[in-house]
Motif scaffolding. Sequence first.
Motif, mmCIF file in Angstrom:
data_model
loop_
_atom_site.group_PDB
_atom_site.id
_atom_site.type_symbol
_atom_site.label_atom_id
_atom_site.label_comp_id
_atom_site.label_asym_id
_atom_site.label_seq_id
_atom_site.Cartn_x
_atom_site.Cartn_y
_atom_site.Cartn_z
ATOM 1 N N UNK A 155 5.151 15.132 9.955
ATOM 2 C CA UNK A 155 4.245 14.439 9.018
ATOM 3 C C UNK A 155 4.780 14.526 7.590
ATOM 4 N N UNK A 156 5.075 13.409 7.010
ATOM 5 C CA UNK A 156 5.795 13.350 5.737
ATOM 6 C C UNK A 156 5.063 14.083 4.616
ATOM 7 N N UNK A 157 3.760 13.895 4.514
ATOM 8 C CA UNK A 157 3.011 14.544 3.445
ATOM 9 C C UNK A 157 3.054 16.052 3.537
ATOM 10 N N UNK A 158 2.874 16.582 4.723
ATOM 11 C CA UNK A 158 2.895 18.024 4.937
ATOM 12 C C UNK A 158 4.274 18.606 4.674
ATOM 13 N N UNK A 159 5.311 17.824 4.970
ATOM 14 C CA UNK A 159 6.692 18.305 4.811
ATOM 15 C C UNK A 159 7.179 18.279 3.370
ATOM 16 N N UNK A 160 6.411 17.637 2.482
ATOM 17 C CA UNK A 160 6.819 17.637 1.078
ATOM 18 C C UNK A 160 6.876 16.292 0.400
ATOM 19 N N UNK A 161 6.480 15.234 1.112
ATOM 20 C CA UNK A 161 6.412 13.921 0.494
ATOM 21 C C UNK A 161 7.769 13.339 0.142
ATOM 22 N N UNK A 162 7.835 12.491 -0.885
ATOM 23 C CA UNK A 162 9.102 11.856 -1.268
ATOM 24 C C UNK A 162 10.216 12.856 -1.560
ATOM 25 N N UNK A 190 8.869 7.281 6.688
ATOM 26 C CA UNK A 190 7.911 8.370 6.509
ATOM 27 C C UNK A 190 6.522 7.964 7.004
ATOM 28 N N UNK A 191 5.871 8.868 7.713
ATOM 29 C CA UNK A 191 4.544 8.625 8.257
ATOM 30 C C UNK A 191 3.776 9.944 8.240
ATOM 31 N N UNK A 192 2.490 9.838 7.969
ATOM 32 C CA UNK A 192 1.671 11.040 7.897
ATOM 33 C C UNK A 192 1.384 11.394 6.453
ATOM 34 N N UNK A 193 0.145 11.139 6.012
ATOM 35 C CA UNK A 193 -0.204 11.395 4.620
ATOM 36 C C UNK A 193 0.163 10.276 3.674
ATOM 37 N N UNK A 194 0.581 9.131 4.210
ATOM 38 C CA UNK A 194 0.915 7.969 3.371
ATOM 39 C C UNK A 194 -0.369 7.218 3.047
ATOM 40 N N UNK A 195 -0.508 6.797 1.798
ATOM 41 C CA UNK A 195 -1.701 6.063 1.366
ATOM 42 C C UNK A 195 -1.308 4.993 0.359
ATOM 43 N N UNK A 196 -2.304 4.230 -0.038
ATOM 44 C CA UNK A 196 -2.057 3.206 -1.051
ATOM 45 C C UNK A 196 -1.622 3.842 -2.371
ATOM 46 N N UNK A 197 -1.999 5.103 -2.583
ATOM 47 C CA UNK A 197 -1.709 5.769 -3.849
ATOM 48 C C UNK A 197 -0.281 6.315 -3.924
ATOM 49 N N UNK A 230 13.330 2.937 4.850
ATOM 50 C CA UNK A 230 13.317 1.584 5.401
ATOM 51 C C UNK A 230 11.935 0.963 5.277
ATOM 52 N N UNK A 231 10.910 1.755 5.593
ATOM 53 C CA UNK A 231 9.520 1.321 5.529
ATOM 54 C C UNK A 231 8.662 2.572 5.583
ATOM 55 N N UNK A 232 7.368 2.417 5.345
ATOM 56 C CA UNK A 232 6.432 3.536 5.489
ATOM 57 C C UNK A 232 5.421 3.190 6.571
ATOM 58 N N UNK A 233 4.945 4.218 7.257
ATOM 59 C CA UNK A 233 3.898 4.019 8.245
ATOM 60 C C UNK A 233 2.610 4.624 7.744
ATOM 61 N N UNK A 234 1.501 3.913 7.939
ATOM 62 C CA UNK A 234 0.222 4.426 7.456
ATOM 63 C C UNK A 234 -0.952 3.772 8.155
ATOM 64 N N UNK A 235 -2.102 4.413 8.037
ATOM 65 C CA UNK A 235 -3.289 3.900 8.730
ATOM 66 C C UNK A 235 -4.454 3.610 7.799
ATOM 67 N N UNK A 236 -4.236 3.730 6.473
ATOM 68 C CA UNK A 236 -5.374 3.560 5.582
ATOM 69 C C UNK A 236 -5.962 2.155 5.652
ATOM 70 N N UNK A 237 -5.137 1.153 5.898
ATOM 71 C CA UNK A 237 -5.667 -0.219 5.931
ATOM 72 C C UNK A 237 -6.331 -0.551 7.271
ATOM 73 N N UNK A 238 -6.103 0.317 8.268
ATOM 74 C CA UNK A 238 -6.709 0.121 9.600
ATOM 75 C C UNK A 238 -7.431 1.397 10.017
ATOM 76 N N UNK A 239 -8.059 2.049 9.051
ATOM 77 C CA UNK A 239 -8.799 3.274 9.314
ATOM 78 C C UNK A 239 -9.742 3.084 10.507
ATOM 79 N N UNK A 240 -9.840 4.107 11.332
ATOM 80 C CA UNK A 240 -10.639 3.987 12.555
ATOM 81 C C UNK A 240 -12.086 3.596 12.265
ATOM 82 N N UNK A 241 -12.631 4.090 11.158
ATOM 83 C CA UNK A 241 -14.005 3.741 10.805
ATOM 84 C C UNK A 241 -14.142 2.239 10.518
#
Length: 240
Positions: free
Chosen positions: A135-142, A159-166, A178-189
């Motif tokens: 998980x990219x965020x947990x590992x230290x981000x950029x 990078x995937x995990x902890x990626x957000x619009x911010x 190459x690209x980022x993976x994220x789920x904020x735009x398709x949040x389960x809720x």
Amino acid sequence: MTTYTETWSELASARVVPVVVADGEAEGLNVADALRRGHLPIAEITFRVAGAAAAIRAISEDYPEMLVGAGTVIRPDQVDAAVEAGARFLVSPGISEAVVARARAHEIPIIPGVATPSDIMRAVELGLDTVKLFPAGTLGGPAAVKAFAAPFPGLRFVPTGGISAHNMGDYLMLPQVLAVGGSWMVDRALVQGEDWERVTELSRDAVELAEQVVASRPLPHPADLHPADSLGTAVEGEER
């Protein structure tokens, strides 16, 4: 039929890969439609739920212009199921030689997850040049991407995990990404609440932000990242 290299080119052009939990055909089609309307015609449907294959099949049949892939692929039989359903790329949380081998047998791109230098070395030994830092965020981000990339020139990261619009822009500014993976735009809720307009809005915002970042730091040309014969070399059994 879309070629291996063309699929990589589409992934590079997308810049943002929505990681979607879609349990069945109806959810899959609704999410896909919302993403398309947000100008983000790509989805990684995670195999964490039983209806993932049905969602992939429905999207690939009804929206053939979508680049639909399968995520959380951890076993060779899941590779078979994903390909049979119409997935055009695969993503895994870790690195498995058996899963990579099965993906190559199907001639489908795979992005395995890595979290340590040893993981990356194993990926390189398997002839892979693109990995998912998770998980990219947990590992230290950029900063972690920069640190991991330094000993491995030419390697590309998703990078995937902890990626957000911010923080997505901070990752996309890096030439190794190459690209980022994220789920904020398709949040389960949002999906369970059927708030498709919000999914479309967040997707559109992500695309616009990615375009702004790329305007200041253009991504490498996809053809330079994945030579046309890269898969063929591995399939033919030559050392890489």
